[in-house]
Design a protein around this motif. Sequence first.
Motif: not given
Length: 139
Positions: A76-82, A126-133
């Motif tokens: 999920l972290l490596q997936a493109p934002a779209t 993984l812990f630092a990842f910020q979810w941006e819709p």
Amino acid sequence: MFSVPTLVEPQDLRKRIDDQLDKLESTHSFARAVFYGQNGQIPYAGKEEQQLADACKRLVQNVIVCWNCLYLNQYLLQAPATERQALADAIAASSPVSWQHINLHGEFDFSDEALKDSLRFDVEALFAFQWEPPTDPLV
């Protein structure tokens, strides 16, 4: 006469119950797959040996589920934002209780040579990842 309003349609409730039952059956199948020896029976006479065998089985199950969660989060972290939201929805609809990709009956090699090309998880990222819709380009 007083009637209680229905919060969930019967078809929706039935689907949710069926989905949970499928997950429960998957969990039982997972336990049987991990504990494949002796037809799922613990052949030890003493209570302490039985508890140890059961604890080992649960440890293996937890390790597999943990690995699956780490792998899915890394993916999920490596997936493109779209694509992240669709991927997150697919992950949320599934379960980390999966073992078909795990070698439960073979030999295991943890030597440095065998591990040199193994998948590495960046737990700090993984812990630092910020979810941006994703932003809607039509708005």
